[in-house]
Write a protein that holds these residues in place. Structure first.
Motif, PDB file in Angstrom:
ATOM      1  N   VAL A  87      57.779 -30.978  97.376  1.00  0.00           N
ATOM      2  CA  VAL A  87      57.645 -32.547  96.763  1.00  0.00           C
ATOM      3  C   VAL A  87      58.134 -31.660  94.863  1.00  0.00           C
ATOM      4  CG1 VAL A  87      56.167 -34.024  97.065  1.00  0.00           C
ATOM      5  CG2 VAL A  87      55.686 -32.668  95.459  1.00  0.00           C
ATOM      6  N   GLY A  88      58.214 -29.986  95.170  1.00  0.00           N
ATOM      7  CA  GLY A  88      58.810 -29.608  93.694  1.00  0.00           C
ATOM      8  C   GLY A  88      59.703 -28.975  94.388  1.00  0.00           C
ATOM      9  N   GLU A  89      60.233 -27.924  92.435  1.00  0.00           N
ATOM     10  CA  GLU A  89      61.594 -27.409  93.218  1.00  0.00           C
ATOM     11  C   GLU A  89      62.235 -27.029  94.488  1.00  0.00           C
ATOM     12  OE1 GLU A  89      64.527 -23.620  90.366  1.00  0.00           O
ATOM     13  OE2 GLU A  89      62.445 -25.301  89.846  1.00  0.00           O
ATOM     14  N   ASN A  90      63.023 -26.239  94.814  1.00  0.00           N
ATOM     15  CA  ASN A  90      63.535 -25.844  95.772  1.00  0.00           C
ATOM     16  C   ASN A  90      64.204 -24.727  95.082  1.00  0.00           C
ATOM     17  OD1 ASN A  90      63.954 -24.131  97.973  1.00  0.00           O
ATOM     18  ND2 ASN A  90      63.833 -26.050  99.257  1.00  0.00           N
ATOM     19  N   ARG A  91      63.798 -23.521  94.926  1.00  0.00           N
ATOM     20  CA  ARG A  91      64.306 -22.605  94.132  1.00  0.00           C
ATOM     21  C   ARG A  91      66.182 -21.890  94.686  1.00  0.00           C
ATOM     22  NH1 ARG A  91      62.212 -17.673  91.527  1.00  0.00           N
ATOM     23  NH2 ARG A  91      64.284 -18.410  90.041  1.00  0.00           N
ATOM     24  N   LEU A  92      67.053 -21.777  93.845  1.00  0.00           N
ATOM     25  CA  LEU A  92      67.872 -21.769  94.662  1.00  0.00           C
ATOM     26  C   LEU A  92      68.523 -21.129  95.887  1.00  0.00           C
ATOM     27  CD1 LEU A  92      70.521 -21.301  91.049  1.00  0.00           C
ATOM     28  CD2 LEU A  92      70.358 -23.865  93.160  1.00  0.00           C
ATOM     29  N   HIS A  93      68.994 -20.502  96.589  1.00  0.00           N
ATOM     30  CA  HIS A  93      69.367 -20.201  97.656  1.00  0.00           C
ATOM     31  C   HIS A  93      70.407 -20.315  98.571  1.00  0.00           C
ATOM     32  CE1 HIS A  93      66.932 -23.596  99.355  1.00  0.00           C
ATOM     33  NE2 HIS A  93      67.937 -23.158 100.589  1.00  0.00           N
ATOM     34  N   VAL A  94      70.260 -19.068  99.847  1.00  0.00           N
ATOM     35  CA  VAL A  94      71.521 -19.222 100.834  1.00  0.00           C
ATOM     36  C   VAL A  94      70.889 -19.474 102.126  1.00  0.00           C
ATOM     37  CG1 VAL A  94      73.652 -18.235 101.961  1.00  0.00           C
ATOM     38  CG2 VAL A  94      73.280 -18.168  99.967  1.00  0.00           C
ATOM     39  N   ASP A  95      70.698 -21.079 102.930  1.00  0.00           N
ATOM     40  CA  ASP A  95      70.499 -20.803 103.896  1.00  0.00           C
ATOM     41  C   ASP A  95      70.723 -19.556 105.396  1.00  0.00           C
ATOM     42  OD1 ASP A  95      68.623 -23.266 103.366  1.00  0.00           O
ATOM     43  OD2 ASP A  95      69.371 -24.087 105.021  1.00  0.00           O
ATOM     44  N   LEU A  96      69.545 -19.017 106.087  1.00  0.00           N
ATOM     45  CA  LEU A  96      69.109 -18.311 106.869  1.00  0.00           C
ATOM     46  C   LEU A  96      69.578 -16.751 106.738  1.00  0.00           C
ATOM     47  CD1 LEU A  96      70.449 -21.015 109.083  1.00  0.00           C
ATOM     48  CD2 LEU A  96      68.565 -19.371 109.579  1.00  0.00           C
ATOM     49  N   VAL A  97      69.854 -16.290 105.074  1.00  0.00           N
ATOM     50  CA  VAL A  97      69.874 -15.594 104.987  1.00  0.00           C
ATOM     51  C   VAL A  97      69.925 -14.450 105.400  1.00  0.00           C
ATOM     52  CG1 VAL A  97      68.255 -15.124 103.173  1.00  0.00           C
ATOM     53  CG2 VAL A  97      70.105 -14.265 102.065  1.00  0.00           C
ATOM     54  N   ASP A  98      69.808 -14.207 106.092  1.00  0.00           N
ATOM     55  CA  ASP A  98      69.263 -12.518 106.960  1.00  0.00           C
ATOM     56  C   ASP A  98      69.914 -12.444 108.094  1.00  0.00           C
ATOM     57  OD1 ASP A  98      67.117 -14.806 107.350  1.00  0.00           O
ATOM     58  OD2 ASP A  98      66.819 -12.812 109.136  1.00  0.00           O
ATOM     59  N   ARG A  99      71.086 -13.585 108.675  1.00  0.00           N
ATOM     60  CA  ARG A  99      71.225 -13.508 109.353  1.00  0.00           C
ATOM     61  C   ARG A  99      73.187 -12.993 109.494  1.00  0.00           C
ATOM     62  NH1 ARG A  99      68.357 -14.428 114.420  1.00  0.00           N
ATOM     63  NH2 ARG A  99      66.226 -14.893 113.069  1.00  0.00           N
ATOM     64  N   ASP A 100      73.008 -12.479 110.487  1.00  0.00           N
ATOM     65  CA  ASP A 100      74.591 -11.761 109.998  1.00  0.00           C
ATOM     66  C   ASP A 100      75.707 -12.773 110.873  1.00  0.00           C
ATOM     67  OD1 ASP A 100      74.417 -11.962 113.428  1.00  0.00           O
ATOM     68  OD2 ASP A 100      74.894 -10.533 114.260  1.00  0.00           O
ATOM     69  N   ALA A 101      75.762 -13.797 111.573  1.00  0.00           N
ATOM     70  CA  ALA A 101      76.771 -15.332 110.980  1.00  0.00           C
ATOM     71  C   ALA A 101      76.021 -16.221 110.383  1.00  0.00           C
ATOM     72  CB  ALA A 101      77.020 -15.372 112.708  1.00  0.00           C
ATOM     73  N   LEU A 102      75.756 -16.157 109.191  1.00  0.00           N
ATOM     74  CA  LEU A 102      75.054 -17.423 108.403  1.00  0.00           C
ATOM     75  C   LEU A 102      76.063 -18.383 108.658  1.00  0.00           C
ATOM     76  CD1 LEU A 102      76.152 -17.606 105.527  1.00  0.00           C
ATOM     77  CD2 LEU A 102      74.950 -15.418 105.485  1.00  0.00           C
ATOM     78  N   PRO A 103      75.382 -19.489 108.744  1.00  0.00           N
ATOM     79  CA  PRO A 103      76.210 -21.181 108.618  1.00  0.00           C
ATOM     80  C   PRO A 103      77.147 -20.895 107.336  1.00  0.00           C
ATOM     81  CG  PRO A 103      74.349 -22.007 109.087  1.00  0.00           C
ATOM     82  CD  PRO A 103      74.270 -20.455 108.711  1.00  0.00           C
ATOM     83  N   ARG A 104      78.486 -21.178 107.093  1.00  0.00           N
ATOM     84  CA  ARG A 104      79.664 -20.966 106.179  1.00  0.00           C
ATOM     85  C   ARG A 104      79.345 -22.527 105.327  1.00  0.00           C
ATOM     86  NH1 ARG A 104      84.595 -18.548 105.050  1.00  0.00           N
ATOM     87  NH2 ARG A 104      84.903 -19.043 102.631  1.00  0.00           N
ATOM     88  N   TYR A 105      79.402 -23.449 106.001  1.00  0.00           N
ATOM     89  CA  TYR A 105      79.209 -24.499 105.421  1.00  0.00           C
ATOM     90  C   TYR A 105      77.654 -25.472 105.667  1.00  0.00           C
ATOM     91  CZ  TYR A 105      84.153 -23.531 105.810  1.00  0.00           C
ATOM     92  OH  TYR A 105      85.330 -23.300 105.283  1.00  0.00           O
ATOM     93  N   ILE A 106      77.604 -26.113 104.159  1.00  0.00           N
ATOM     94  CA  ILE A 106      76.200 -27.501 105.252  1.00  0.00           C
ATOM     95  C   ILE A 106      76.621 -28.316 104.652  1.00  0.00           C
ATOM     96  CG2 ILE A 106      73.977 -27.154 103.909  1.00  0.00           C
ATOM     97  CD1 ILE A 106      73.731 -24.742 103.414  1.00  0.00           C
ATOM     98  N   ALA A 107      75.942 -29.396 105.197  1.00  0.00           N
ATOM     99  CA  ALA A 107      77.088 -30.417 104.618  1.00  0.00           C
ATOM    100  C   ALA A 107      75.230 -31.270 104.867  1.00  0.00           C
ATOM    101  CB  ALA A 107      77.284 -31.935 106.249  1.00  0.00           C
ATOM    102  N   LEU A 108      75.171 -32.039 103.595  1.00  0.00           N
ATOM    103  CA  LEU A 108      73.510 -33.264 103.552  1.00  0.00           C
ATOM    104  C   LEU A 108      74.269 -34.569 103.172  1.00  0.00           C
ATOM    105  CD1 LEU A 108      72.652 -30.945 100.551  1.00  0.00           C
ATOM    106  CD2 LEU A 108      71.665 -31.119 102.249  1.00  0.00           C
ATOM    107  N   TYR A 109      73.696 -35.365 103.656  1.00  0.00           N
ATOM    108  CA  TYR A 109      74.246 -36.921 103.485  1.00  0.00           C
ATOM    109  C   TYR A 109      72.586 -37.258 103.177  1.00  0.00           C
ATOM    110  CZ  TYR A 109      75.049 -41.908 105.411  1.00  0.00           C
ATOM    111  OH  TYR A 109      74.560 -42.443 105.711  1.00  0.00           O
ATOM    112  N   CYS A 110      72.826 -38.223 102.416  1.00  0.00           N
ATOM    113  CA  CYS A 110      71.478 -39.053 102.213  1.00  0.00           C
ATOM    114  C   CYS A 110      71.669 -40.251 102.700  1.00  0.00           C
ATOM    115  CB  CYS A 110      72.377 -39.667 100.475  1.00  0.00           C
ATOM    116  SG  CYS A 110      70.446 -40.025  99.535  1.00  0.00           S
TER     117      CYS A 110
END
Length: 270
Positions: A87-110
């Motif tokens: 419920v708090g602030e989720n600090r700025l980040h890149v998902d799966l930051v350590d993976r050698d093929a991290l996803p290029r795009y993220i989609a958020l649907y409300c």
């Protein structure tokens, strides 16, 4: 987020050029992010249309096989406030930051916004932040001496890198900036780095965090809104949800769906 390309669901279903504009916003000379405003009452149709739209970018990934293409980002009172379901602030980040093929795009649907008026989605331009750094800091952050905690039971994103550089050699989108503000307290304790001078690296990373937050913009998604962004360029996060989430029924709290899309093969989109 005044520079977002904004399209409506009608644009996408009645105007073939809209899909082209969407792809150009993400992969071409656009800003690397786009917002689509669907009819908020037709969620099942909207998420199916979204998947077809993603084909202009690259392959849709099933990172968490148990979830399928879409993962529900529901709010839970028992979750760490600073994590995905909190419920708090989720600090700025890149998902799966350590993976050698991290996803290029993220989609958020409300599906549902926060009835208490909080929970805006946040994006920050990592390219702009990197360009604001001095040369010494860029060189320090370009060393392959950083590490991060590996997510378990994920698929389609390669292996976890033992060490990595935060900044790539060139800011051209071909290589991600591996950033998460959640590394900062660990680096300040001398953790998550193999550098001979951890204090120097931590200070440089702290200046990068400040530069990233200086570029942060927010967008409070409403039902039917789809936000898509290039995470080779943008870090993302969540602003705090409104107070007294515990008084809301679980099925009334904010609910987003998240999908990952990989980079298109060399030679263009699928």
């Amino acid at each position: 987020m005044t520079d977002l390309l904004t399209l409506t669901g009608r644009d996408l279903t009645h105007g073939p050029s809209a899909s082209h504009h969407f792809a150009q916003a993400l992969t071409g000379p656009g800003g690397g992010r786009a917002l689509v405003a669907f009819d908020g009452a037709e969620h099942a149709r909207n998420v199916e249309l979204s998947l077809s739209l993603f084909s202009s970018l690259g392959p849709v990934l099933t990172v968490y096989p148990g979830d399928g293409c879409w993962s529900d980002l529901a709010v839970r009172e028992d979750a760490d406030p600073g994590r995905t379901h909190g419920v708090g602030e989720n600090r700025l980040h890149v998902d799966l930051v350590d993976r050698d093929a991290l996803p290029r795009y993220i989609a958020l649907y409300c599906v549902r916004d926060d009835p208490r008026g909080g929970g805006a989605s946040a994006l920050a331009d990592l390219w702009q932040a990197a360009e604001a750094l001095g040369e010494d800091d860029r060189q320090l952050l370009g060393r392959s001496v950083f590490s991060y905690f590996a997510d378990r039971d994920v698929h389609g994103v390669g292996e976890s890198l033992k060490t990595f550089a935060v900044l790539p050699d060139r800011l051209d989108g071909t290589t991600p900036i591996r950033f998460t503000a959640k590394m900062q307290p660990h680096l300040e304790r001398g953790e998550l780095t193999e550098d001979d001078d951890p204090a120097l690296v931590a200070a440089a990373f702290g200046r990068f965090v400040d530069a990233v937050y200086a570029t942060r913009t927010t967008c409070r998604l409403r039902p039917g809104h789809l936000l898509v962004f290039d995470q080779h360029r943008y870090a993302h996060g969540r602003m705090p949800l409104g107070d007294d989430q515990g008084s809301l029924p679980a099925d009334a709290r904010r609910l987003l769906k998240q999908a990952y899309v990989g980079a298109a093969p060399l030679g263009g989109a699928l």
